[in-house]
Design a protein around this motif. Structure first.
Motif, PDB file in Angstrom:
ATOM      1  N   UNK A 135       0.830  -1.201   0.000  1.00 33.72           N
ATOM      2  CA  UNK A 135       0.000   0.000   0.000  1.00 33.72           C
ATOM      3  C   UNK A 135       0.867   1.254   0.000  1.00 33.72           C
ATOM      4  N   UNK A 136       1.911   1.247   0.808  1.00 34.33           N
ATOM      5  CA  UNK A 136       2.807   2.406   0.866  1.00 34.33           C
ATOM      6  C   UNK A 136       3.481   2.616  -0.483  1.00 34.33           C
ATOM      7  N   UNK A 137       3.873   1.541  -1.160  1.00 33.73           N
ATOM      8  CA  UNK A 137       4.472   1.651  -2.495  1.00 33.73           C
ATOM      9  C   UNK A 137       3.484   2.218  -3.512  1.00 33.73           C
ATOM     10  N   UNK A 138       2.209   1.852  -3.369  1.00 35.62           N
ATOM     11  CA  UNK A 138       1.214   2.257  -4.361  1.00 35.62           C
ATOM     12  C   UNK A 138       0.816   3.717  -4.213  1.00 35.62           C
ATOM     13  N   UNK A 139       0.576   4.179  -2.985  1.00 31.69           N
ATOM     14  CA  UNK A 139       0.012   5.528  -2.804  1.00 31.69           C
ATOM     15  C   UNK A 139       0.971   6.508  -2.141  1.00 31.69           C
ATOM     16  N   UNK A 140       2.047   6.042  -1.518  1.00 32.46           N
ATOM     17  CA  UNK A 140       2.956   6.946  -0.830  1.00 32.46           C
ATOM     18  C   UNK A 140       2.414   7.387   0.520  1.00 32.46           C
ATOM     19  N   UNK A 186      -9.376 -16.744  -6.319  1.00 30.33           N
ATOM     20  CA  UNK A 186      -8.082 -16.165  -5.956  1.00 30.33           C
ATOM     21  C   UNK A 186      -7.201 -15.873  -7.171  1.00 30.33           C
ATOM     22  N   UNK A 187      -7.535 -16.456  -8.319  1.00 33.25           N
ATOM     23  CA  UNK A 187      -6.656 -16.340  -9.488  1.00 33.25           C
ATOM     24  C   UNK A 187      -6.451 -14.912  -9.994  1.00 33.25           C
ATOM     25  N   UNK A 188      -7.498 -14.067 -10.096  1.00 35.42           N
ATOM     26  CA  UNK A 188      -7.266 -12.719 -10.637  1.00 35.42           C
ATOM     27  C   UNK A 188      -6.234 -11.919  -9.843  1.00 35.42           C
ATOM     28  N   UNK A 189      -6.230 -12.044  -8.526  1.00 38.90           N
ATOM     29  CA  UNK A 189      -5.267 -11.319  -7.699  1.00 38.90           C
ATOM     30  C   UNK A 189      -3.847 -11.816  -7.979  1.00 38.90           C
ATOM     31  N   UNK A 190      -3.689 -13.126  -8.097  1.00 39.11           N
ATOM     32  CA  UNK A 190      -2.371 -13.698  -8.388  1.00 39.11           C
ATOM     33  C   UNK A 190      -1.837 -13.171  -9.716  1.00 39.11           C
ATOM     34  N   UNK A 191      -2.699 -13.116 -10.727  1.00 36.02           N
ATOM     35  CA  UNK A 191      -2.265 -12.674 -12.056  1.00 36.02           C
ATOM     36  C   UNK A 191      -1.917 -11.189 -12.063  1.00 36.02           C
ATOM     37  N   UNK A 192      -2.697 -10.364 -11.365  1.00 34.17           N
ATOM     38  CA  UNK A 192      -2.388  -8.925 -11.323  1.00 34.17           C
ATOM     39  C   UNK A 192      -1.068  -8.662 -10.614  1.00 34.17           C
ATOM     40  N   UNK A 193      -0.827  -9.365  -9.523  1.00 37.21           N
ATOM     41  CA  UNK A 193       0.419  -9.174  -8.781  1.00 37.21           C
ATOM     42  C   UNK A 193       1.644  -9.543  -9.610  1.00 37.21           C
ATOM     43  N   UNK A 194       1.463 -10.411 -10.590  1.00 41.79           N
ATOM     44  CA  UNK A 194       2.595 -10.817 -11.423  1.00 41.79           C
ATOM     45  C   UNK A 194       3.122  -9.667 -12.269  1.00 41.79           C
ATOM     46  N   UNK A 195       2.266  -8.685 -12.577  1.00 45.95           N
ATOM     47  CA  UNK A 195       2.682  -7.603 -13.477  1.00 45.95           C
ATOM     48  C   UNK A 195       2.558  -6.211 -12.857  1.00 45.95           C
ATOM     49  N   UNK A 196       2.021  -6.097 -11.647  1.00 50.41           N
ATOM     50  CA  UNK A 196       1.821  -4.780 -11.020  1.00 50.41           C
ATOM     51  C   UNK A 196       3.170  -4.081 -10.819  1.00 50.41           C
ATOM     52  N   UNK A 197       3.311  -2.813 -11.253  1.00 52.76           N
ATOM     53  CA  UNK A 197       4.612  -2.118 -11.200  1.00 52.76           C
ATOM     54  C   UNK A 197       4.920  -1.502  -9.839  1.00 52.76           C
ATOM     55  N   UNK A 201      12.035  -2.897  -6.696  1.00 58.79           N
ATOM     56  CA  UNK A 201      12.751  -2.421  -7.888  1.00 58.79           C
ATOM     57  C   UNK A 201      12.096  -1.205  -8.525  1.00 58.79           C
ATOM     58  N   UNK A 202      10.887  -0.857  -8.083  1.00 52.09           N
ATOM     59  CA  UNK A 202      10.203   0.318  -8.623  1.00 52.09           C
ATOM     60  C   UNK A 202      10.296   1.517  -7.684  1.00 52.09           C
ATOM     61  N   UNK A 203      10.899   1.333  -6.503  1.00 55.84           N
ATOM     62  CA  UNK A 203      10.996   2.437  -5.560  1.00 55.84           C
ATOM     63  C   UNK A 203      12.045   3.434  -6.014  1.00 55.84           C
ATOM     64  N   UNK A 204      11.896   4.669  -5.531  1.00 53.47           N
ATOM     65  CA  UNK A 204      12.831   5.729  -5.915  1.00 53.47           C
ATOM     66  C   UNK A 204      14.239   5.387  -5.453  1.00 53.47           C
ATOM     67  N   UNK A 205      15.217   5.804  -6.240  1.00 55.75           N
ATOM     68  CA  UNK A 205      16.609   5.583  -5.882  1.00 55.75           C
ATOM     69  C   UNK A 205      16.912   6.270  -4.553  1.00 55.75           C
ATOM     70  N   UNK A 206      17.621   5.571  -3.687  1.00 55.70           N
ATOM     71  CA  UNK A 206      17.978   6.143  -2.389  1.00 55.70           C
ATOM     72  C   UNK A 206      16.929   5.951  -1.325  1.00 55.70           C
ATOM     73  N   UNK A 207      15.811   5.285  -1.661  1.00 58.30           N
ATOM     74  CA  UNK A 207      14.779   5.055  -0.653  1.00 58.30           C
ATOM     75  C   UNK A 207      15.338   4.178   0.461  1.00 58.30           C
ATOM     76  N   UNK A 208      14.916   4.465   1.690  1.00 60.13           N
ATOM     77  CA  UNK A 208      15.420   3.718   2.834  1.00 60.13           C
ATOM     78  C   UNK A 208      14.996   2.261   2.745  1.00 60.13           C
ATOM     79  N   UNK A 209      15.911   1.360   3.050  1.00 56.61           N
ATOM     80  CA  UNK A 209      15.607  -0.065   3.068  1.00 56.61           C
ATOM     81  C   UNK A 209      16.033  -0.626   4.413  1.00 56.61           C
ATOM     82  N   UNK A 210      15.460  -1.760   4.748  1.00 59.54           N
ATOM     83  CA  UNK A 210      15.792  -2.378   6.022  1.00 59.54           C
ATOM     84  C   UNK A 210      17.227  -2.867   6.009  1.00 59.54           C
ATOM     85  N   UNK A 211      17.906  -2.687   7.114  1.00 57.51           N
ATOM     86  CA  UNK A 211      19.276  -3.172   7.244  1.00 57.51           C
ATOM     87  C   UNK A 211      19.359  -4.337   8.215  1.00 57.51           C
ATOM     88  N   UNK A 212      18.294  -4.649   8.874  1.00 62.07           N
ATOM     89  CA  UNK A 212      18.298  -5.732   9.864  1.00 62.07           C
ATOM     90  C   UNK A 212      17.268  -6.770   9.475  1.00 62.07           C
TER      91      UNK A 212
END
Length: 416
Positions: A135-140, A186-197, A201-212
């Protein structure tokens, strides 16, 4: 220069095309989840007539959330949450197919039900924390509150439609074919997740990531200590955990017994209405609150709404009137979505980006994992004193606990 904040936007998250797709498909998956519960709970009740088994089903279903939510949130911090959700959806499909095969062959035994509900719980924990990061990735951050509340609304939409569709499948196709058809939802959700951007790998460069990473019980304890440094996160986590510990959704597993005591002897339209009443209230809450941007997230407001929930459920447990039972369940659903979505929003907004997944994991461990024990407080205790008395007593105890949290856990100013 004016310092006035911009007014909240109604249904802000729905401005994102990706969230619109996610909203509809997650509602469909939740509907399938609840169709399975409607059919399987009814067959189990008809075959075994055991409140204790209903309580055990709750324990077996929610134990994976208690054990693995923090790990799931940490993995979603580090890896692609879309793939984790897809695995969860595949497990949901497998469980529905297994129920169907057991129904068709007449081989269903108590241990089968327990094992399938454990697998169902594992599927749920692979959907829960990763979905919040998605959700955070989709809407910010800006539209996160709207996304969390609408996501909860989508789940309630599925819960509302599930009893109706599940009841229809019971009447038209019977439990055997009905639950096998359900697996396909359940199939439609599985198929959409396969291609949802979305995802790492779609997050902005330099975005904070977990280190632990969370790999051991020591890492879980470290995550809990991190959460304890944030008073709002800790208070909302305790609120959600208390609600799940004392009540959760254990009364849903006992709904055939409540329906029977209210005069509903068959799996008919009135039974489906009783199952769907609190989901209808929650759905109403989601759309009403979003349409007017009401109830902005505040910790004290969440606690007061949870206390209203306790009063509504205690009233439901005490009434012998079917119309009043429906009204009280509707009210309970309205305030439950309100305080749960508010608590979850506050956790996400207050958590630093690099530990958001772990914070969500801890929140889910309490909010979902503690539901395991509600199978004891409502179900197993209900086998001894009656499900009406056990639900009313659980609601009263939770009311007192929330009062203590308001008095001592949120003393002093708390930022929204």
């Amino acid at each position: 220069m004016s310092n006035a904040a911009a007014p909240p936007v109604a249904f802000a998250a729905l401005r994102h095309p990706g969230f619109r797709a996610y909203f509809l498909l997650s509602a469909l998956a939740m509907m399938a989840d609840n169709i399975e519960h409607v059919i399987s709970y009814w067959v189990i009740f008809e075959r075994f007539h055991s409140p204790a088994l209903g309580g055990f089903a709750v324990v077996a279903h929610w134990l994976p959330f208690l054990l693995f939510s923090v790990y799931s949130g940490s993995l979603a911090d580090r890896y692609d949450p879309r793939r984790m959700i897809q695995i969860g959806m595949a497990l949901f499909m497998g469980v529905s197919i297994a129920w169907g095969l057991l129904f068709v062959t007449g081989a269903l035994e108590i241990w089968h039900a327990g094992a399938l509900l454990v697998v169902h719980g594992l599927a749920g924990v692979l959907w829960g924390p990763p979905s919040q990061l998605l959700l955070h990735d989709i809407v910010g951050r800006e539209h996160l509150q709207s996304a969390v509340r609408l996501n909860a609304t989508a789940r309630q939409l599925g819960m509302l439609m599930g009893p109706g569709v599940g009841g229809a499948l019971l009447l038209w196709l019977g439990p055997n074919l009905g639950i096998l058809v359900n697996a396909l939802l359940y199939l439609p959700f599985i198929l959409w997740l396969a291609v949802a951007p979305y995802g790492p790998k779609f997050r902005a460069a330099g975005a904070a990531v977990a280190t632990r990473a969370v790999r051991s019980l020591g890492d879980v304890r470290h995550a809990l200590r991190e959460i304890a440094q944030h008073r709002v996160i800790m208070a909302m986590t305790l609120l959600a955990g208390g609600a799940s510990l004392f009540i959760g959704n254990a009364y849903q597993a006992q709904m055939p017994g409540f329906a029977h005591d209210l005069g509903q002897q068959d799996a008919n339209f009135f039974y489906s209405m009783l199952l769907g009443a609190d989901a209808a209230g929650a759905l109403t809450a989601g759309f009403v609150l979003e349409s007017r941007s009401l109830l902005q997230p505040r910790a004290r407001t969440a606690c007061v709404l949870a206390m209203v929930w306790c009063v509504a459920l205690a009233g439901f447990a005490s009434t012998a009137s079917y119309p009043l039972a429906l009204a009280l369940l509707f009210a309970a659903g309205f305030v439950e979505l309100s305080f749960n979505a508010m608590a979850q929003t506050l956790v996400q907004l207050d958590a630093p980006a690099e530990m958001r997944g772990r914070a969500i994991g801890v929140f889910n461990m309490f909010a979902s994992g503690m539901r395991m024990f509600s199978g004891i407080t409502v179900g197993l205790v209900g086998a001894r004193v009656g499900i009406h008395a056990s639900l009313a007593a659980s609601a009263a105890l939770l009311f007192v606990v929330i009062g203590l949290l308001l008095r001592f856990g949120l003393r002093g100013p708390v930022r929204a």
